[in-house]
Scaffold this motif. Structure first.
Motif, PDB file in Angstrom:
ATOM      1  N   LEU A 161     -54.316   8.357 -24.173  1.00 22.51           N
ATOM      2  CA  LEU A 161     -54.105   7.090 -23.486  1.00 22.51           C
ATOM      3  C   LEU A 161     -53.180   7.310 -22.304  1.00 22.51           C
ATOM      4  O   LEU A 161     -52.344   8.225 -22.317  1.00 22.51           O
ATOM      5  CB  LEU A 161     -53.498   6.059 -24.436  1.00 22.51           C
ATOM      6  N   PRO A 162     -53.282   6.479 -21.267  1.00 22.47           N
ATOM      7  CA  PRO A 162     -52.414   6.648 -20.093  1.00 22.47           C
ATOM      8  C   PRO A 162     -50.943   6.443 -20.433  1.00 22.47           C
ATOM      9  O   PRO A 162     -50.595   5.629 -21.297  1.00 22.47           O
ATOM     10  CB  PRO A 162     -52.917   5.552 -19.136  1.00 22.47           C
ATOM     11  N   LEU A 163     -50.064   7.202 -19.740  1.00 27.87           N
ATOM     12  CA  LEU A 163     -48.626   7.029 -19.941  1.00 27.87           C
ATOM     13  C   LEU A 163     -48.137   5.664 -19.485  1.00 27.87           C
ATOM     14  O   LEU A 163     -47.016   5.266 -19.814  1.00 27.87           O
ATOM     15  CB  LEU A 163     -47.858   8.125 -19.191  1.00 27.87           C
ATOM     16  N   SER A 164     -48.956   4.949 -18.741  1.00 31.68           N
ATOM     17  CA  SER A 164     -48.578   3.607 -18.303  1.00 31.68           C
ATOM     18  C   SER A 164     -48.573   2.599 -19.448  1.00 31.68           C
ATOM     19  O   SER A 164     -48.147   1.452 -19.273  1.00 31.68           O
ATOM     20  CB  SER A 164     -49.536   3.126 -17.210  1.00 31.68           C
ATOM     21  N   ALA A 165     -49.044   3.008 -20.618  1.00 32.56           N
ATOM     22  CA  ALA A 165     -49.033   2.124 -21.784  1.00 32.56           C
ATOM     23  C   ALA A 165     -47.608   1.690 -22.094  1.00 32.56           C
ATOM     24  O   ALA A 165     -46.660   2.471 -21.992  1.00 32.56           O
ATOM     25  CB  ALA A 165     -49.649   2.829 -22.989  1.00 32.56           C
ATOM     26  N   VAL A 166     -47.458   0.429 -22.479  1.00 32.77           N
ATOM     27  CA  VAL A 166     -46.146  -0.110 -22.863  1.00 32.77           C
ATOM     28  C   VAL A 166     -45.993   0.043 -24.366  1.00 32.77           C
ATOM     29  O   VAL A 166     -46.795  -0.504 -25.141  1.00 32.77           O
ATOM     30  CB  VAL A 166     -46.018  -1.586 -22.456  1.00 32.77           C
ATOM     31  N   ILE A 167     -44.979   0.797 -24.786  1.00 33.88           N
ATOM     32  CA  ILE A 167     -44.766   1.093 -26.205  1.00 33.88           C
ATOM     33  C   ILE A 167     -43.408   0.537 -26.625  1.00 33.88           C
ATOM     34  O   ILE A 167     -42.388   0.821 -25.995  1.00 33.88           O
ATOM     35  CB  ILE A 167     -44.831   2.601 -26.470  1.00 33.88           C
ATOM     36  N   THR A 168     -43.393  -0.263 -27.673  1.00 36.10           N
ATOM     37  CA  THR A 168     -42.147  -0.805 -28.214  1.00 36.10           C
ATOM     38  C   THR A 168     -42.056  -0.468 -29.693  1.00 36.10           C
ATOM     39  O   THR A 168     -43.070  -0.304 -30.378  1.00 36.10           O
ATOM     40  CB  THR A 168     -42.053  -2.325 -28.024  1.00 36.10           C
ATOM     41  N   ALA A 169     -40.816  -0.364 -30.184  1.00 33.62           N
ATOM     42  CA  ALA A 169     -40.573  -0.095 -31.604  1.00 33.62           C
ATOM     43  C   ALA A 169     -39.387  -0.956 -32.038  1.00 33.62           C
ATOM     44  O   ALA A 169     -38.283  -0.809 -31.512  1.00 33.62           O
ATOM     45  CB  ALA A 169     -40.281   1.382 -31.835  1.00 33.62           C
ATOM     46  N   ILE A 170     -39.618  -1.852 -32.994  1.00 30.69           N
ATOM     47  CA  ILE A 170     -38.586  -2.767 -33.472  1.00 30.69           C
ATOM     48  C   ILE A 170     -38.413  -2.559 -34.975  1.00 30.69           C
ATOM     49  O   ILE A 170     -39.396  -2.575 -35.731  1.00 30.69           O
ATOM     50  CB  ILE A 170     -38.967  -4.242 -33.189  1.00 30.69           C
ATOM     51  N   ASP A 171     -37.149  -2.363 -35.414  1.00 31.73           N
ATOM     52  CA  ASP A 171     -36.919  -2.107 -36.836  1.00 31.73           C
ATOM     53  C   ASP A 171     -36.786  -3.411 -37.613  1.00 31.73           C
ATOM     54  O   ASP A 171     -36.954  -4.512 -37.072  1.00 31.73           O
ATOM     55  CB  ASP A 171     -35.703  -1.201 -37.041  1.00 31.73           C
ATOM     56  N   GLU A 172     -36.470  -3.278 -38.907  1.00 31.51           N
ATOM     57  CA  GLU A 172     -36.430  -4.439 -39.797  1.00 31.51           C
ATOM     58  C   GLU A 172     -35.326  -5.436 -39.442  1.00 31.51           C
ATOM     59  O   GLU A 172     -35.366  -6.598 -39.870  1.00 31.51           O
ATOM     60  CB  GLU A 172     -36.258  -3.980 -41.253  1.00 31.51           C
TER      61      GLU A 172
END
Length: 438
Positions: A269-280
């Motif tokens: 996938l393109p590096l332009s993808a928006v990736i987020t990670a939210i914990d509990e």
């Protein structure tokens, strides 16, 4: 006499059975002979020794099997013209066989996308183990540069490629932003042969001409059509999370691996993808996320990624991972099976109030019940009631100086005018109450 003979026969029978069971269940361990020391002089010599040099991804289906390493036929003609037949059974050795997916070719008659078998000596099968102290550690999901050889047109028996740490080598892929002078880290124990990005480009040019063949992945990843469906192939997720597949190697390293897919097929996938990670706790958990940007010789780092690793060796319980790209958002719930809930240390006190004492003494502790770890309590957090009225602890404690902020113990004076005293201590999430009479 007859009874003694029967007993002796029974004992011998039992001992024989024990011996048979022992010989059938014990492990046999042997070691690969160390042989000659490394004779590779430099990178050119290493490249000449290898028949195949590729950048490849290690797939999740390694196996251990017996392989005949004898080159040629069992029957051969010796120097005197006599025909001799060899016993080929003793040429079988135990190998660990890995499956590789070729990502780039620098030398050899393979193409991008080919699946290769690669073997190196060592492994465990049944009750036999062959220990190769020079074995190169290869783990599922690794993307590495492999220098390896095919000894004959037909390989070793049915196996096409062999990895021998004394003649071959494995290297990590370059770091982001690497140029031609970048030295790649060796993945082979004891290997001091220096390999640079420029060396790889030169090897490819010498093997195939001015442009490495077959042509590597284009520098820019084309944007998929909007109707293409993004999917994720997840390994080693914890119970209760988004569906995944088990993987022993990832479990051992404490990693959740997520391969990116389009319509169920592994695709960058393109590096332009928006990736987020939210914990509990709704905190940003991107520090536990590693995006695997791809690299190609003669091109450097590509503007795409093909998988994401989540580090489970951290204090998080669940992570909601979100990827937004090509007008789609896909989420995965990741569960950390290694998570241990944080608990406040156990707070407790020890009281000395015998009649012969001039003071009532209270010591503060945290941890176990053996009173070994003293704990300091903030003085202003201690609530005191004297004869039913709120009072200042400093007026009744012998060991509290005006400048002190916290103390490891309290010494309550008995020589003052009070009849009943209640002390309330709230510390480390716990409350301890003591009531005394004077």
């Amino acid at each position: 006499m007859k009874k003694k003979c029967i007993i002796m026969v029974a004992v011998i029978t039992v001992l024989s059975l024990i011996f048979v069971v022992y010989t059938q269940t014990r492990m046999t361990t042997e070691f690969v002979p160390t042989g000659f020391p490394r004779i590779i002089r430099d990178i050119d010599h290493l490249a000449q020794t290898a028949t195949h040099i590729v950048r490849a991804e290690v797939l999740d289906d390694s196996r251990v099997e017996w392989i005949n390493t004898l080159l040629g036929e069992p029957i051969f003609i010796c120097c005197h013209g006599d025909i001799i037949e060899r016993d080929i059974s003793r040429y079988y050795e135990l190998f660990t066989v890995y499956r590789l997916r070729v990502l780039e070719v620098f030398k050899g008659d393979v193409e991008i996308g080919d699946i290769l078998d690669l073997a190196q000596r060592g492994g465990r099968l049944g009750r036999y183990e062959l220990v190769n102290e020079r074995k190169i550690p290869i783990v599922y999901g690794n993307e590495l540069i492999f220098f390896m050889s095919c000894a004959t047109a037909d390989g070793f028996g049915h196996l096409p490629l062999l990895l021998n740490s004394s003649r071959h080598a494995v290297y990590h892929v370059p770091s982001p932003g690497a140029d031609g002078n970048m030295v790649l880290e060796s993945f082979t124990p004891g290997n001091n042969v220096v390999l640079t990005v420029g060396d790889l480009e030169r090897i490819a040019e010498e093997s195939f001409g001015t442009t490495p063949q077959p042509t590597p992945t284009p520098t820019s990843t084309p944007t998929p059509a909007p109707e293409t469906l993004i999917t994720l192939d997840i390994f080693n997720n914890g119970p209760g999370g988004t569906q995944s597949r088990p993987n022993a190697n990832l479990q051992q390293s404490g990693t959740i691996r997520i391969w990116t897919q389009l319509d169920g097929v592994n695709t960058p996938l393109p590096l332009s993808a928006v990736i987020t990670a939210i914990d509990e706790n709704d905190n940003d958990a991107i520090e536990f996320v590693r995006i695997n940007q791809r690299w190609a010789a003669n091109q450097g780092w590509l503007e795409d990624f093909n998988y994401i690793d989540i580090n489970k060796n951290g204090q998080w319980e669940t992570i909601t991972l979100s990827i937004t790209v090509i007008d789609q958002t896909i989420e995965a719930t990741l569960v950390n099976s290694l998570h241990t809930p944080e608990t406040a240390p156990y707070f407790h006190t020890q009281v000395f109030e015998e009649d012969w004492r001039t003071h009532i003494v209270i010591w503060f502790y945290q941890g176990g019940q053996r009173y070994t770890n003293t704990h300091r309590v903030v003085i202003d957090d201690i609530v005191l009631y004297v004869d039913g009225e709120r009072a200042n602890i400093r007026d009744f404690a012998n060991n509290v100086a005006p400048h002190q902020v916290d103390i490891p113990s309290l010494q309550i004076r008995r020589d003052l005018d009070w009849q009943e005293m209640t002390i309330i201590i709230t510390e480390l999430g716990q409350t301890v109450t003591h009531t005394f009479t004077n």
